[in-house]
Design an enzyme around this catalytic site. Structure first.
Site, PDB file in Angstrom:
ATOM      1  N   ARG A 198      20.620  56.344  53.351  1.00 48.42           N
ATOM      2  CA  ARG A 198      21.428  55.417  53.218  1.00 48.42           C
ATOM      3  C   ARG A 198      22.056  55.606  52.010  1.00 48.42           C
ATOM      4  O   ARG A 198      23.582  55.485  51.340  1.00 48.42           O
ATOM      5  CB  ARG A 198      21.024  53.895  53.280  1.00 48.42           C
ATOM      6  CG  ARG A 198      22.212  52.994  53.300  1.00 48.42           C
ATOM      7  CD  ARG A 198      22.005  51.563  53.809  1.00 48.42           C
ATOM      8  NE  ARG A 198      20.586  51.071  52.987  1.00 48.42           N
ATOM      9  CZ  ARG A 198      20.170  49.857  53.266  1.00 48.42           C
ATOM     10  NH1 ARG A 198      20.468  49.233  54.242  1.00 48.42           N
ATOM     11  NH2 ARG A 198      19.100  49.347  52.610  1.00 48.42           N
ATOM     12  N   LYS A 249      25.743  50.233  49.911  1.00 52.11           N
ATOM     13  CA  LYS A 249      24.887  49.323  49.349  1.00 52.11           C
ATOM     14  C   LYS A 249      25.222  49.516  47.742  1.00 52.11           C
ATOM     15  O   LYS A 249      24.350  49.910  46.841  1.00 52.11           O
ATOM     16  CB  LYS A 249      23.403  49.432  49.532  1.00 52.11           C
ATOM     17  CG  LYS A 249      22.603  48.040  49.230  1.00 52.11           C
ATOM     18  CD  LYS A 249      21.261  48.303  50.009  1.00 52.11           C
ATOM     19  CE  LYS A 249      20.137  47.005  49.745  1.00 52.11           C
ATOM     20  NZ  LYS A 249      20.934  45.680  50.113  1.00 52.11           N
ATOM     21  N   GLU A 255      28.103  39.026  57.787  1.00 43.36           N
ATOM     22  CA  GLU A 255      26.671  39.280  57.640  1.00 43.36           C
ATOM     23  C   GLU A 255      26.446  38.330  56.537  1.00 43.36           C
ATOM     24  O   GLU A 255      27.564  37.494  56.197  1.00 43.36           O
ATOM     25  CB  GLU A 255      26.271  40.498  57.039  1.00 43.36           C
ATOM     26  CG  GLU A 255      27.316  41.241  55.725  1.00 43.36           C
ATOM     27  CD  GLU A 255      26.654  42.311  55.550  1.00 43.36           C
ATOM     28  OE1 GLU A 255      27.260  43.336  55.876  1.00 43.36           O
ATOM     29  OE2 GLU A 255      25.845  42.561  54.610  1.00 43.36           O
TER      30      GLU A 255
HETATM   31  C1  COI Z   1      17.366  43.853  50.499  1.00 43.60           C
HETATM   32  O1  COI Z   1      16.986  42.973  51.743  1.00 43.60           O
HETATM   33  O2  COI Z   1      16.373  44.545  49.987  1.00 43.60           O
HETATM   34  C2  COI Z   1      18.386  43.515  49.808  1.00 43.60           C
HETATM   35  O3  COI Z   1      18.476  44.536  49.169  1.00 43.60           O
HETATM   36  C3  COI Z   1      18.969  42.162  49.873  1.00 43.60           C
HETATM   37  C4  COI Z   1      19.120  41.554  48.222  1.00 43.60           C
HETATM   38  C5  COI Z   1      20.135  40.954  48.189  1.00 43.60           C
HETATM   39  C6  COI Z   1      17.781  41.214  48.056  1.00 43.60           C
END
Ligand code: COI
Length: 370
Positions: free
Chosen positions: A123, A225, A261
Protein backbone atom coordinates in the site's frame (compact mmCIF):
# COMPACT_ATOMS: atom_id res chain seq x y z
CA UNK A 1 23.65 -10.66 21.11
CA UNK A 2 21.54 -10.84 17.98
CA UNK A 3 19.44 -7.79 18.73
CA UNK A 4 22.49 -5.77 19.81
CA UNK A 5 24.06 -6.51 16.45
CA UNK A 6 20.82 -5.53 14.77
CA UNK A 7 20.93 -2.25 16.60
CA UNK A 8 24.54 -1.51 15.72
CA UNK A 9 25.13 -1.14 19.46
CA UNK A 10 28.81 -1.56 20.28
CA UNK A 11 29.05 -0.62 23.89
CA UNK A 12 26.92 -1.23 26.93
CA UNK A 13 25.86 2.37 27.27
CA UNK A 14 24.90 4.86 24.63
CA UNK A 15 23.60 2.61 21.87
CA UNK A 16 25.85 3.97 19.11
CA UNK A 17 24.03 4.43 15.86
CA UNK A 18 25.63 4.78 12.44
CA UNK A 19 23.20 7.52 11.53
CA UNK A 20 24.47 11.02 10.78
CA UNK A 21 24.21 13.27 13.79
CA UNK A 22 21.37 15.26 12.20
CA UNK A 23 19.12 12.28 12.86
CA UNK A 24 20.02 11.97 16.49
CA UNK A 25 17.32 13.07 18.81
CA UNK A 26 17.59 16.45 20.44
CA UNK A 27 14.71 15.68 22.76
CA UNK A 28 12.97 13.96 24.44
CA UNK A 29 15.86 12.49 26.39
CA UNK A 30 14.89 8.91 26.98
CA UNK A 31 16.65 6.32 29.09
CA UNK A 32 20.11 6.17 27.43
CA UNK A 33 20.72 2.55 28.42
CA UNK A 34 20.25 -0.02 25.70
CA UNK A 35 17.39 -2.18 26.95
CA UNK A 36 16.67 -3.93 23.68
CA UNK A 37 17.48 -7.32 25.22
CA UNK A 38 15.16 -6.80 28.16
CA UNK A 39 11.60 -7.90 28.63
CA UNK A 40 8.95 -5.79 30.37
CA UNK A 41 8.14 -2.14 29.70
CA UNK A 42 8.96 -0.67 33.09
CA UNK A 43 6.07 0.86 35.01
CA UNK A 44 3.60 0.72 32.17
CA UNK A 45 -0.01 -0.11 33.12
CA UNK A 46 -0.77 -2.81 30.57
CA UNK A 47 -4.44 -2.90 31.59
CA UNK A 48 -5.09 0.72 30.64
CA UNK A 49 -3.13 1.28 27.47
CA UNK A 50 -5.64 2.99 25.19
CA UNK A 51 -4.27 4.49 21.98
CA UNK A 52 -1.82 7.06 23.29
CA UNK A 53 1.82 7.65 22.50
CA UNK A 54 4.17 5.89 24.89
CA UNK A 55 7.66 6.72 23.60
CA UNK A 56 9.72 3.56 23.07
CA UNK A 57 13.47 3.04 22.74
CA UNK A 58 14.30 2.88 19.04
CA UNK A 59 13.08 4.00 15.65
CA UNK A 60 14.19 2.92 12.21
CA UNK A 61 15.44 5.47 9.67
CA UNK A 62 16.35 5.02 6.01
CA UNK A 63 17.04 7.79 3.54
CA UNK A 64 16.94 8.12 -0.20
CA UNK A 65 18.63 10.98 -2.04
CA UNK A 66 18.33 12.00 -5.67
CA UNK A 67 21.92 10.85 -6.31
CA UNK A 68 21.32 7.44 -4.78
CA UNK A 69 18.07 7.05 -6.68
CA UNK A 70 16.59 4.59 -4.18
CA UNK A 71 16.60 3.47 -0.58
CA UNK A 72 19.77 1.64 0.34
CA UNK A 73 20.59 0.96 3.96
CA UNK A 74 18.53 1.80 7.00
CA UNK A 75 19.53 1.97 10.63
CA UNK A 76 17.99 1.85 14.04
CA UNK A 77 18.42 5.02 16.05
CA UNK A 78 17.31 6.15 19.45
CA UNK A 79 13.68 7.26 19.34
CA UNK A 80 13.49 11.02 19.45
CA UNK A 81 13.00 14.22 17.53
CA UNK A 82 14.39 14.55 14.04
CA UNK A 83 15.86 17.52 12.25
CA UNK A 84 13.98 18.70 9.18
CA UNK A 85 14.54 21.59 6.80
CA UNK A 86 11.84 24.28 7.11
CA UNK A 87 11.52 23.98 3.33
CA UNK A 88 11.15 20.21 3.27
CA UNK A 89 8.54 18.84 0.86
CA UNK A 90 6.54 17.30 3.66
CA UNK A 91 6.26 20.49 5.72
CA UNK A 92 5.46 22.75 2.79
CA UNK A 93 3.43 20.62 0.43
CA UNK A 94 2.32 17.65 2.52
CA UNK A 95 4.37 15.13 0.54
CA UNK A 96 4.07 12.25 2.95
CA UNK A 97 2.46 8.90 3.63
CA UNK A 98 2.01 6.84 6.74
CA UNK A 99 1.13 3.28 7.58
CA UNK A 100 -0.07 1.48 10.69
CA UNK A 101 0.41 -2.16 11.61
CA UNK A 102 0.65 -4.23 14.74
CA UNK A 103 2.97 -6.80 16.33
CA UNK A 104 1.54 -9.21 18.91
CA UNK A 105 3.18 -11.46 21.46
CA UNK A 106 2.74 -15.05 20.39
CA UNK A 107 0.37 -17.25 22.37
CA UNK A 108 2.36 -20.41 21.77
CA UNK A 109 5.82 -19.40 22.96
CA UNK A 110 8.45 -16.72 22.54
CA UNK A 111 8.41 -14.40 19.56
CA UNK A 112 6.06 -11.97 17.87
CA UNK A 113 3.46 -12.08 15.15
CA UNK A 114 3.08 -9.32 12.58
CA UNK A 115 -0.28 -8.91 10.89
CA UNK A 116 0.23 -9.00 7.10
CA UNK A 117 3.10 -6.46 6.91
CA UNK A 118 3.54 -7.06 3.17
CA UNK A 119 0.09 -5.56 2.63
CA UNK A 120 1.19 -2.32 4.28
CA UNK A 121 4.41 -2.35 2.26
CA UNK A 122 2.48 -2.70 -0.99
CA UNK A 123 0.00 0.00 0.00
CA UNK A 124 2.89 2.36 0.74
CA UNK A 125 4.39 1.61 -2.67
CA UNK A 126 1.08 2.37 -4.35
CA UNK A 127 0.65 5.60 -2.39
CA UNK A 128 4.23 6.64 -3.12
CA UNK A 129 3.46 6.44 -6.84
CA UNK A 130 0.51 8.79 -6.36
CA UNK A 131 2.55 11.22 -4.27
CA UNK A 132 5.62 11.18 -6.58
CA UNK A 133 7.89 9.57 -4.01
CA UNK A 134 10.28 6.63 -4.17
CA UNK A 135 9.36 3.89 -1.73
CA UNK A 136 11.16 1.04 0.04
CA UNK A 137 10.82 -2.41 -1.48
CA UNK A 138 8.47 -4.86 0.24
CA UNK A 139 11.54 -6.66 1.61
CA UNK A 140 13.08 -3.44 2.94
CA UNK A 141 9.78 -2.44 4.54
CA UNK A 142 9.22 -5.78 6.26
CA UNK A 143 12.85 -6.02 7.37
CA UNK A 144 12.60 -2.54 8.90
CA UNK A 145 9.38 -3.45 10.69
CA UNK A 146 10.98 -6.57 12.17
CA UNK A 147 14.05 -4.64 13.32
CA UNK A 148 11.85 -2.03 14.98
CA UNK A 149 9.86 -4.70 16.82
CA UNK A 150 12.97 -6.53 18.03
CA UNK A 151 14.62 -3.32 19.21
CA UNK A 152 11.47 -2.36 21.15
CA UNK A 153 10.38 -5.84 22.20
CA UNK A 154 10.07 -4.90 25.85
CA UNK A 155 7.19 -2.65 24.78
CA UNK A 156 5.13 -5.41 23.14
CA UNK A 157 2.16 -5.77 25.53
CA UNK A 158 1.48 -9.09 27.25
CA UNK A 159 -0.77 -11.41 25.33
CA UNK A 160 -4.37 -10.19 25.32
CA UNK A 161 -3.50 -6.67 26.56
CA UNK A 162 -2.84 -5.01 23.22
CA UNK A 163 -0.14 -4.78 20.57
CA UNK A 164 2.95 -2.88 19.59
CA UNK A 165 1.69 -0.40 17.00
CA UNK A 166 4.20 0.33 14.25
CA UNK A 167 3.93 3.63 12.45
CA UNK A 168 5.95 3.70 9.21
CA UNK A 169 6.31 7.15 7.64
CA UNK A 170 7.54 8.09 4.19
CA UNK A 171 8.21 11.81 3.84
CA UNK A 172 9.70 14.25 1.38
CA UNK A 173 12.47 15.39 3.72
CA UNK A 174 14.53 17.29 1.16
CA UNK A 175 14.32 21.07 0.80
CA UNK A 176 12.29 22.46 -2.08
CA UNK A 177 10.67 25.85 -2.66
CA UNK A 178 8.83 25.64 -5.97
CA UNK A 179 6.05 23.08 -6.12
CA UNK A 180 7.88 19.89 -7.11
CA UNK A 181 8.83 16.54 -5.60
CA UNK A 182 11.42 16.84 -2.84
CA UNK A 183 15.06 15.95 -3.65
CA UNK A 184 15.38 13.61 -0.65
CA UNK A 185 13.07 11.13 1.10
CA UNK A 186 13.09 9.58 4.52
CA UNK A 187 11.42 6.37 5.58
CA UNK A 188 10.98 5.97 9.32
CA UNK A 189 9.24 3.60 11.68
CA UNK A 190 8.47 4.28 15.30
CA UNK A 191 6.56 2.09 17.71
CA UNK A 192 4.18 2.46 20.64
CA UNK A 193 2.32 -0.07 22.79
CA UNK A 194 -1.42 0.35 22.30
CA UNK A 195 -4.69 -1.05 23.59
CA UNK A 196 -8.14 -0.23 22.25
CA UNK A 197 -8.54 2.81 19.99
CA UNK A 198 -11.92 4.10 21.11
CA UNK A 199 -12.55 5.11 24.70
CA UNK A 200 -15.51 2.72 24.55
CA UNK A 201 -12.95 -0.12 24.61
CA UNK A 202 -14.39 -3.22 22.95
CA UNK A 203 -17.96 -1.92 23.30
CA UNK A 204 -20.09 -0.73 20.38
CA UNK A 205 -19.64 2.88 19.26
CA UNK A 206 -21.97 5.65 18.09
CA UNK A 207 -21.25 7.36 14.78
CA UNK A 208 -22.39 10.69 13.34
CA UNK A 209 -22.94 11.07 9.60
CA UNK A 210 -21.18 14.25 8.43
CA UNK A 211 -23.06 16.14 5.74
CA UNK A 212 -20.79 19.11 4.98
CA UNK A 213 -17.17 18.09 5.38
CA UNK A 214 -15.91 15.46 2.97
CA UNK A 215 -12.91 13.26 3.37
CA UNK A 216 -12.20 12.54 -0.29
CA UNK A 217 -13.19 13.37 -3.84
CA UNK A 218 -12.92 11.51 -7.13
CA UNK A 219 -9.43 12.01 -8.53
CA UNK A 220 -8.11 13.01 -5.11
CA UNK A 221 -6.04 11.03 -2.64
CA UNK A 222 -8.72 9.31 -0.54
CA UNK A 223 -7.50 5.93 -1.75
CA UNK A 224 -3.94 6.36 -0.48
CA UNK A 225 -2.71 6.81 3.05
CA UNK A 226 -1.30 10.28 2.68
CA UNK A 227 -0.80 12.35 5.79
CA UNK A 228 -2.81 15.10 4.14
CA UNK A 229 -6.06 13.10 4.37
CA UNK A 230 -6.18 13.35 8.13
CA UNK A 231 -5.86 16.95 9.37
CA UNK A 232 -8.79 18.09 7.17
CA UNK A 233 -11.19 15.77 9.03
CA UNK A 234 -10.13 16.85 12.51
CA UNK A 235 -12.82 19.52 12.64
CA UNK A 236 -15.62 17.07 11.91
CA UNK A 237 -14.14 14.54 14.28
CA UNK A 238 -13.74 17.02 17.14
CA UNK A 239 -17.28 18.33 16.66
CA UNK A 240 -18.65 14.79 16.71
CA UNK A 241 -16.64 13.88 19.80
CA UNK A 242 -17.89 16.95 21.62
CA UNK A 243 -21.41 15.63 21.00
CA UNK A 244 -20.53 12.22 22.38
CA UNK A 245 -19.92 10.33 19.13
CA UNK A 246 -16.85 8.14 18.75
CA UNK A 247 -16.24 9.02 15.11
CA UNK A 248 -17.68 10.53 11.94
CA UNK A 249 -19.01 8.76 8.86
CA UNK A 250 -18.24 10.65 5.67
CA UNK A 251 -20.49 10.80 2.62
CA UNK A 252 -19.35 10.80 -0.99
CA UNK A 253 -18.65 14.34 -2.14
CA UNK A 254 -20.52 14.08 -5.47
CA UNK A 255 -23.98 12.79 -4.55
CA UNK A 256 -23.71 13.28 -0.78
CA UNK A 257 -25.74 10.12 -0.24
CA UNK A 258 -23.32 7.19 -0.19
CA UNK A 259 -21.38 6.42 2.95
CA UNK A 260 -17.64 6.12 2.47
CA UNK A 261 -15.74 5.53 5.70
CA UNK A 262 -15.02 6.97 9.14
CA UNK A 263 -12.04 9.18 10.03
CA UNK A 264 -10.07 6.22 11.32
CA UNK A 265 -11.60 3.11 9.76
CA UNK A 266 -13.61 1.41 7.01
CA UNK A 267 -17.29 0.49 7.30
CA UNK A 268 -19.29 -2.71 6.75
CA UNK A 269 -23.05 -3.30 6.79
CA UNK A 270 -24.69 -6.70 7.15
CA UNK A 271 -28.21 -7.39 5.93
CA UNK A 272 -29.86 -10.79 5.69
CA UNK A 273 -26.57 -12.62 5.77
CA UNK A 274 -25.00 -10.49 3.02
CA UNK A 275 -22.03 -8.30 3.87
CA UNK A 276 -21.44 -5.03 2.02
CA UNK A 277 -18.69 -2.42 2.18
CA UNK A 278 -18.02 0.66 0.02
CA UNK A 279 -15.97 -0.27 -3.06
CA UNK A 280 -12.46 1.16 -3.21
CA UNK A 281 -12.81 3.23 -6.36
CA UNK A 282 -10.34 5.96 -5.38
CA UNK A 283 -12.10 7.64 -2.47
CA UNK A 284 -11.98 4.78 0.05
CA UNK A 285 -8.83 3.75 1.88
CA UNK A 286 -8.06 0.11 1.00
CA UNK A 287 -7.72 -1.08 4.58
CA UNK A 288 -5.67 -4.17 5.38
CA UNK A 289 -8.25 -5.21 7.99
CA UNK A 290 -11.03 -4.44 5.49
CA UNK A 291 -9.45 -6.78 2.93
CA UNK A 292 -8.90 -9.46 5.61
CA UNK A 293 -12.54 -9.32 6.71
CA UNK A 294 -13.72 -9.60 3.10
CA UNK A 295 -11.53 -12.68 2.61
CA UNK A 296 -12.56 -14.27 5.90
CA UNK A 297 -16.26 -13.61 5.29
CA UNK A 298 -16.09 -15.09 1.77
CA UNK A 299 -14.17 -18.11 3.09
CA UNK A 300 -16.93 -18.57 5.68
CA UNK A 301 -19.60 -18.64 2.98
CA UNK A 302 -20.96 -15.07 3.26
CA UNK A 303 -21.90 -13.16 0.18
CA UNK A 304 -19.65 -10.07 0.21
CA UNK A 305 -20.36 -7.07 -1.99
CA UNK A 306 -17.96 -4.21 -2.61
CA UNK A 307 -20.35 -1.56 -3.93
CA UNK A 308 -22.02 1.77 -3.24
CA UNK A 309 -23.53 1.76 0.25
CA UNK A 310 -26.33 4.29 0.68
CA UNK A 311 -27.59 5.94 3.85
CA UNK A 312 -30.63 3.74 3.44
CA UNK A 313 -28.48 0.59 3.40
CA UNK A 314 -27.00 1.83 6.62
CA UNK A 315 -30.35 2.56 8.22
CA UNK A 316 -31.88 -0.76 7.26
CA UNK A 317 -28.83 -2.89 8.12
CA UNK A 318 -29.02 -5.72 10.62
CA UNK A 319 -25.48 -5.02 11.75
CA UNK A 320 -22.87 -2.33 11.17
CA UNK A 321 -19.19 -2.54 12.06
CA UNK A 322 -15.95 -0.71 11.42
CA UNK A 323 -12.54 -2.14 10.59
CA UNK A 324 -9.02 -0.78 10.79
CA UNK A 325 -5.61 -1.57 12.20
CA UNK A 326 -6.09 0.79 15.12
CA UNK A 327 -9.77 -0.01 15.76
CA UNK A 328 -9.66 -3.72 14.90
CA UNK A 329 -13.25 -4.81 14.29
CA UNK A 330 -15.52 -2.45 16.23
CA UNK A 331 -19.29 -2.93 16.37
CA UNK A 332 -21.49 0.11 15.74
CA UNK A 333 -24.41 0.66 18.06
CA UNK A 334 -26.09 3.75 16.57
CA UNK A 335 -25.66 6.05 13.60
CA UNK A 336 -27.10 9.54 13.62
CA UNK A 337 -28.04 11.24 10.37
CA UNK A 338 -28.67 14.97 10.77
CA UNK A 339 -30.92 15.45 7.78
CA UNK A 340 -32.54 12.15 7.16
CA UNK A 341 -35.46 13.74 5.30
CA UNK A 342 -33.18 15.01 2.57
CA UNK A 343 -31.71 11.56 2.09
CA UNK A 344 -35.11 9.97 2.19
CA UNK A 345 -36.39 12.35 -0.51
CA UNK A 346 -33.32 11.83 -2.65
CA UNK A 347 -33.67 8.12 -2.42
CA UNK A 348 -37.44 8.28 -3.04
CA UNK A 349 -38.10 6.26 0.03
CA UNK A 350 -41.36 6.89 1.83
CA UNK A 351 -40.53 7.56 5.43
CA UNK A 352 -43.36 9.52 6.97
CA UNK A 353 -42.45 9.06 10.61
CA UNK A 354 -39.34 11.21 10.47
CA UNK A 355 -39.70 14.87 11.25
CA UNK A 356 -36.36 16.64 11.06
CA UNK A 357 -37.84 19.67 12.81
CA UNK A 358 -39.35 17.62 15.58
CA UNK A 359 -37.93 16.63 18.96
CA UNK A 360 -34.17 16.15 18.93
CA UNK A 361 -33.39 19.44 17.15
CA UNK A 362 -33.83 18.16 13.63
CA UNK A 363 -31.87 15.02 14.23
CA UNK A 364 -32.96 11.45 13.95
CA UNK A 365 -31.30 8.73 15.90
CA UNK A 366 -31.47 5.16 14.73
CA UNK A 367 -30.71 2.63 17.39
CA UNK A 368 -30.52 -1.07 17.06
CA UNK A 369 -27.97 -1.27 14.25
CA UNK A 370 -25.59 -3.24 16.37
C1 COI B 1 -4.64 2.79 11.60
O1 COI B 1 -5.68 2.17 11.82
O2 COI B 1 -3.53 2.25 11.73
C2 COI B 1 -4.67 4.16 11.14
O3 COI B 1 -3.76 4.55 10.50
C3 COI B 1 -5.79 5.07 11.51
C4 COI B 1 -5.31 6.21 12.32
C5 COI B 1 -6.30 7.34 12.23
C6 COI B 1 -5.07 5.84 13.74
Amino acid sequence: THSRRLLGVQDGGGGRSLLPSRWKSSQPQLDPVDRSDEEGGGDIDWDNLGFGLTPTDYMYVMRCTQEEGGFSRGELARYGNIELSPSSGVLNYGQGLFEGLKAYRRADGPGYTLFRPEENARRMQHGAGRMCMPSPSVEQFVHAVKQTVLANKRWVPPQGKGALYLRPLLIGSGAILGLAPAPEYTFMIYAAPVGTYFKEGMAAINLLVEEEIHRAMPGGTGGVKTISNYAPVLKAQMDARSKGFADVLYLDSVHKRYVEEASSCNLFVVKGGAVATPATAGTILPGVTRRSIIELARDSGYQVEERLVSIDDLISADEVFCTGTAVGVTPVSTVRVQDRRRHAVEEAVHDSDVDPDGPGGGQERMDGCG
